[in-house]
Each structure stands twice: as structure tokens, then as C-alpha cells.
Design an enzyme around this catalytic site. Sequence first.
Site, PDB file in Angstrom:
ATOM      1  N   HIS B  68      34.877  41.040  28.122  1.00 47.69           N
ATOM      2  CA  HIS B  68      35.762  42.106  28.767  1.00 47.69           C
ATOM      3  C   HIS B  68      36.293  42.715  27.683  1.00 47.69           C
ATOM      4  O   HIS B  68      36.543  44.212  27.974  1.00 47.69           O
ATOM      5  CB  HIS B  68      37.029  41.232  29.473  1.00 47.69           C
ATOM      6  N   HIS B 144      38.841  44.843  38.323  1.00 47.13           N
ATOM      7  CA  HIS B 144      39.460  43.633  38.184  1.00 47.13           C
ATOM      8  C   HIS B 144      38.783  42.835  39.484  1.00 47.13           C
ATOM      9  O   HIS B 144      39.373  42.434  40.602  1.00 47.13           O
ATOM     10  CB  HIS B 144      41.033  44.052  38.722  1.00 47.13           C
TER      11      HIS B 144
END
Lengths: 162, 811
Positions: B68, B144
Site C-alpha cells: 500500500h 479502500h
Amino acid sequence: MATYIIEIHPKKAEFDPLGRQVKNALIDAGEPAKSASVETSRLFRIGGNLTPEQIQNVASTLLLDPVVETATVQDTAPVKGKKPAKARGGFVLDIWPKPGVTDPVGETVEKGLRDLGISGEISAASAQRYFFPKVSSESLIKNLARRSLANELIHVIDIRKG
Amino acid sequence: MLSTSEKANAKVVPILSAGDGELESISKTGMLSLTLEEMKTIQAYFKAAGRDPLDAELETIAQTWSEHCFHKTFRGAYEYSEVALDGEEALAKTPRTYENLLKETVFRATTEINAPWCLSVFKDNAGVIAFDDEDAICFKVETHNHPSALEPYGGAGTGLGGVIRDVLGCGLGGKPVMNTDVFCFGPLDTPASALPEGALHPKRIARGVVSGVRDYGNRMGIPTSNGAIYFDPGYVGNPLVFCGTVGVIPNSMIEKSVKPGDLVVAVGGRTGRDGVHGATFSSAPLEKGITSSVVQIGHAIMEKKTMDALLQARNKRLYRGVTDCGAGGFSSAIGELGKDTGVRVDLEKAPLKYQGLAPWEIWVSESQERMVLAVPPENWNTLRTLFANENVEAVALGTFTDDKRLTVAYHGEVVVSLDMEFLHDGAPKLRLKAEWDTNIHRKRYREENLPVAAGGATRDDIGGTLRALLAHPVIASKESVVRQYDHEVQGGSIVKPFMGAEKDGPTDAAVFRPKLSTWRGVAVSNGMNIELGKWDPYLMAKAAVDEAYRNLIAVGGGLKEAAILDNFCWGDQKNAHDLAALVRASEGAKEAALAYGLPFISGKDSFHNTWRAPDGQLHSIPPTLLISAIGVIDDVRQCLTSGLRGAENLLYVVGETRGETRGSIAAALWQDQSGKLPIVKLSESRSLYRKLQAGMKHKFVLSCHDLSDGGLAVAAAEMAFGSALGVEIEPPKKGFDLSSVLFNETPGRFLVEVAPANKEAFEQTIGLLFAERVGKTVKKPSVAIRVDGNILFEETTRALKDLWKRSLAGL
């Protein structure tokens, strides 16, 4: 430190949109329409050195909309000789956040308590209550809770007889 | 001196003497998501330092090197080859190598285009383009996914909260002025038996995501003006949630800096255990046994207060640098800000939600609504007072140093001591094999994952196909969702999500004024093609760029500078075929960007979007690329929408219609993929789009709609929906069947309305080769298809619109 449960629910004549939504979900789950009634309320668990007058003030000025809502306050401390509340039938479902899970509404209530001048150690948590007065199947409520109303990853599901 | 005192609760992690198996076990047990090679690199580092690491140090490295935060897969070195093709374009007749896939594809397009309007690209929390003499526009979109799969409401809300903070943390702080959201869910009628164990039903996920984004965005007072919702069985176990925010930032505040001696100041919410291991969790496949600690719950009001205070502090120039606390929490934010200087932090100063957190938990917690600032000491008191006035906590946690080290202490005892260079540049490069095999792709995405038809239709049933398409979840009106989002707050909206006579006709892009003092505006659009990705990600990527750009052009207004953002959501990054699909998509995106002169200004990638079906088989989501486009509009008063303007006007398809139905939604309904795959003819389209813009400038075009899902017939119906008029489509004779003409999804096309008086001028501007008369507008509110002078199909606009609106009304 005393702990109170404040229950905020719509006044009798007022429409309960969340209750209607959950009623539809119950009917979808197979419950006959005439026994699928649902009443919803918001719960707040307030802890601190508050007098009964202070807690009533919290309920009426901070937590409820007096035009359409009403509040009941319950001291969670056992009182000797106090008769248990009359059974209402059906089931009550309370959904609380698990310990450690962020509770933004609870945090805001804590700040509100301080703004009301309440000092010392205080705590506040919020929850949602569903009362099913005519449902007879606990497993139906349990399934509804797991499938639609709560997420067991972050919620504590508490079901008991009404 | 490093210590394992009880006060610090810091634990030594014995890796110096660990063998390979033990190193892997340490990573797995600790949810670090570090590869064996990474663990060995860390082992070598600490061997040279003469000690074992502490838990907080391993956590810091794990967060910083996570997929990420570091994008290690996309930045990796690739050897790409093609094992088997079946009509796809060969990209490498012999194995092709990349030393850094991101740099040599997406980023290369940006450097080659070298657009003067790009002011900050791929280096800050958002990309920045020029707007006017005073201000610039920043834009960021990210995903997300895993949090939304577990807790849809909280995951989606915090996804939006996070991207808003990215804009707040861009330069010295952008003011958020618009949100955009794109969701990918499993079909809402998925049977419970098809759900992976423990997975929430797509309907539940959809409702939670929609309301999570609604509640966060509305409470922040930021309009949500653009978006899309897709449905596909490939997302049943792993939804995708893309959230984006546009901000306005003064030109003088685009750059940030940090000087030794500046204070490290944390502002906003307190720190708890929520979201611990969020960054490394997003690098792992969704499996059972996830703990509640990885779930983040948002507090929009806190973020609103923080935003208000921050922008005031920005305008007073009280701080030099800012970034948001997102993935990895303090460890990422403070580590990034102090990358070039060094920093020392005293963790016991961090305000906590509750006691009992270990230092490493405080350090990597992803509790929301927090930002980190670099504050000159002489400004500290003023800044603290300003934040206090907005009821927001501001706490000095430490100081930026000049020692190029990251030092974190807890009650005086050091729990992290790392070289910044090792932390940020020490991760070993991933070396990856990417092998494209058309047989694997076909089996995985076309044989095992067929889309659900909305009632079905046959190729020769024109009316049935049109009705089925309008009711199809991908095409159906999303009004029931969109109306929950405030798109008028801040007062700048021009082209809204729905417009037209009854304010329920669709639009192609959002247009708004970020500054009410000027008619200059911004347009935002998006492009995505999931079906095409199941055939060839190379074509998919080109089509996605083309669609996003087409949607910007369709709203007219004198589009000036434009830029794009990429968001790759992919499956298993350990799988050679998945990686080959990524290479193909990256090349397609690069080519399209170069052809159109659209620089990428920011991007994100999300891997490990996999889930286990009830039969135990591991599935990847379809290769999914979202292209978000943003452009500056000269004069918003010149913008166009898709609603028809008058009766007896001419309708043209601008662009070449080819019988390319394969991969279309119609072909899926027909269960007939016998047609060809649609291709984007980039240089032709580029030239054509310029001509169309010229036609718009001369006001030859009254209304315009891009042709995408459902093709010509659906586009015509949608234009009628946005008006009190009707359409009569008379498809031109082509070398392929009528259904292909009406429903193919060949990219690069628009349906435009032209007044008869402007017929010659319009045709001359576009050129007859690519401006094809396909019908006219009529007073009667109906949609009719005429062939050889006879009405083949006719239905009232009302009936078709009801079908289109009813399909997702309950969402």
C-alpha cells in the site's frame, strides 16, 4: 462511579423509519406481517459521578429531540427490593460496539458531558436497540442481526426476552 | 540505548539467528506481509548494527515497505512473455524486460508528454494541475477495498475520509471542493450459497458502502458530484471502493518543506488500536480470522473541525509541511515528512483514546482523522491556540533533526532507531515473471465467471434487448444512491449528476466552479470497462482512458488542460498470469495517455483482491482499471449536457461505428460473443475529438452524450430521458446486422444533437467520414427505431425511463 442506560425512542405518534426498514427485512426473512412489528431506540451508556438530576438533564438537553422523542433512564446498579420490570414479550436486541472499536457518537457525547460542566472520570457509549414485541423465534432475530443489523467483527449482539 | 523495559513494553524480535522458515513465520505471525527476501534484507541490516530489532522497528519497516505504501509490485522488475495468444495484440514477440514497470509505462507517459500544466505529479499526496493565476487544482483517487469488504459502512466512510486527508496533506493543504466515488459490487441477487464463507452479501455491502460514503462526505460539507456503480460476479467476495477528492490550493503553497528544528505536531483525533496493521492487511488476501483491530471507523465531524483549523493555519503560514496519517499511521506520516532530515519522536506524548497501548501500536495505529505538521517552534503557541479554538487537539510529539535517522522513544527509552535511507530505499526490488496465457484468462474470467443477465434477450429482439439493457444494473439509473449525496453544498455545481427537464437525466461528467469568483471551472469524469478486461487488459486500459476523456469532452465548455489518474485493482500479484495482465494494462494505459496528451498525475494500485469461493477455489477479481479524468473548463456557461434541446433536430453519431459487439453488455445478455472485440483507434479519435470540440465552440452542438454501455440505442434513450422530447433513430446501413449497429460498444463515439440550420457547417467541421446521421429528435416523448421507413420499435420515454429508474430503486 454510577452507570446509567438512557434509552431514546420516538414518541408514540411518531413514525419510526428505521423500525419500518427492519420490519420489511423481517417480512423478507419470512415473518408474517402482523407479527413483524419493530420499535427502535437509541441507547447511551453513561458512566460517571452524576446525580440523578444531572443524568435527567443529560437525557433531555443533550441526547433527545424533545419534539419527537422521549427518554427513559435506568440506573444499572441493582436496587434492593426493586421489582423487576414487567415482561413485555417478544425479544430485545441491543447492538453495542466492541471494546476498543471507535464509537464516534459516544466520543461526541463524552465531549457534550464536559460541555455541560460534568467533570471527573466519565464514559459514554452508544448503541442501537430493536424491540420485537410479537416475534416468537429467537433464531430469527439472531439471523436478522447477523445478516443485516450488526457486524460481528465490530459489534456485540445482545438478545434477550422482552 | 535500546531497551526491553517493562515500561516501554518493547519486545526484541530474534531474527539474527533465524533461518528462512523462522523468518517467514515471524512475518506471518506478526502480520507484517514481508517476503523472505525482505526479511533477509532486514536481518542483514541488523546484523551490521550488531543487534536484533525491536517489534516497533519491524512494524515500521513492514508498514513502509508494504504494498500500500511502497507499491513494490508496480515498481518491480518484470520479465514479460506471451505463452499463448488468441487474437490479442502481441506486445512482446520475445521476452520483454522492465526494470520498473510503473516508471516505464504510466510514469513514462507523463514525462514524455511533459505538460506545462502539471505542477506536481507522483510525489505528493495528490497530483496538482494549473487552474488560474492564483490557484491550482489537486486530485487524488484511491481504494479502500478490504476494509469495505469487512465493515462496509466504516470501511467506505474512512476510505473517503482518507482521500480527503490526502488533499489536505497535498503541498501545504488543499481545500476539498468535490468528491467522486466508484463502486464495484457483486450482483445484488447473488444467492447465499455462492458467497465465500464469512463474506457479507453484496446487497449488504452495497448499502453499507453507499451510506458510509454518504455520511462521511455530507458531514464534511464536500459535494459528491461524480461516480459510477458496477456489478459483476467477480466482486462477490471482494468489492472495490474507489474514493476521490478534488481540492483547490494556492499556487504559492504547492510545495512543502521540513527543516531540522521544526516540531513534529499531530493534530486531529486521538490514537487507539483501530486500524492497526491496516497497511499490511491490505497486502494480504481476504481470509477468515480477521480481527476487529484492522477495521477503521470514521468520525467525520472530527475531520471537518481538523480541516477548518488546518486551512486557517495554512493561510497564516504557521507550518512548513503537512501530511496525512493514513496507512501505517504515525510511522508512515512522520517517516515520510522526516525522510530527508531525520526525526525524533516521543510517543508518550501522543493523545490516546484509552490506556494500555504498546509503543508499536501507538506508532502504527491507523486511527482516523489525524494529520502531522512540521511547525517552526516560534509558531507553535499560535498554532496550538488556533486549533484549540476549533476544538481540535494539537500536540508536539517531537522534533525534526538533521541526523537522517528515525528515532522513536517511549518515556525516554528508544524503541525505534533506523536509518532513513534504509527505511525508504532499502527494500529489495521485486523481480517478477509475467506470462500471458490467453487460455488461463479465458478460463478464469469468461468460463468461470459469467455475468448475470438482466432477464435475457436475443440478438434479433431489438425492443427486448433495449429494455433489458436499460434495466441492467450497470446501465440502470443510480438515482436512489446519488440523491443521498449532497452535490450542491459549497454552491459550485454546474453539470450535476442528474439534469434535464425532470432533473433525472444522466450526465457524462461533473462540472463545478471551485472558485465562485470566476466562470472558469473543473470537469471530472471516469472510465472503466470490466467486460473488456475479461478479454484483454491491454484493450481494456485503452478503452478506459478513452472513455474518461470522452466523458470530459462530452460536456463541452472549452476543455483546456486535462490530466488523468490510474487506479489498478488486481488479483494475486504472486501469479505470473495476473502480472502479465498488469503489464498489458499498463502498456495500454500508457499508449492511450500518450496519444491523447493526457498526463498521469497520480495513481494507486491495490493487489491481493482475491477471495475463496465455497468450493475452496481461490478467485481473483476481474482485472480492473479505473481512469479518473480532470480538466479545466474555460467557461462553464458554455457547457453541454445530454438532454435533448428541441424537436426536429438532427442526431449524429460522431466517430466510426464498427460491428464490435464482443465484450459488450448486449453480447452478455444474448450469450453470444461471436462479434469482434472493440478497439480504440487512438490517432483517429484524437483528431476527431478536436474537431468535435471545434464544433462545440462554434455552437453547432446542442447536446452531446458519449456512447458507452449499451451503445447507440441506450445513449439515444438516455438523451430522451433528460428532456420532454423523443428520438427517432434510423440506423445507417452497415456491413453488419442491425443489433450490432444499435448495441455495440465501439469506443471513440458520441451522439450529438445538431440544429438543421447548422447541418452543413457541422458536417464540414467533423467530416462526413465520422459524422453519421442516425436520426432526429421528435416532439412525441418516445424512443422509436425506424428501418427502411418503418417503425420497428417504439415505446414511450416514460415507460423506458421507469424501467431504467426502477431497477436499482431499492438500493
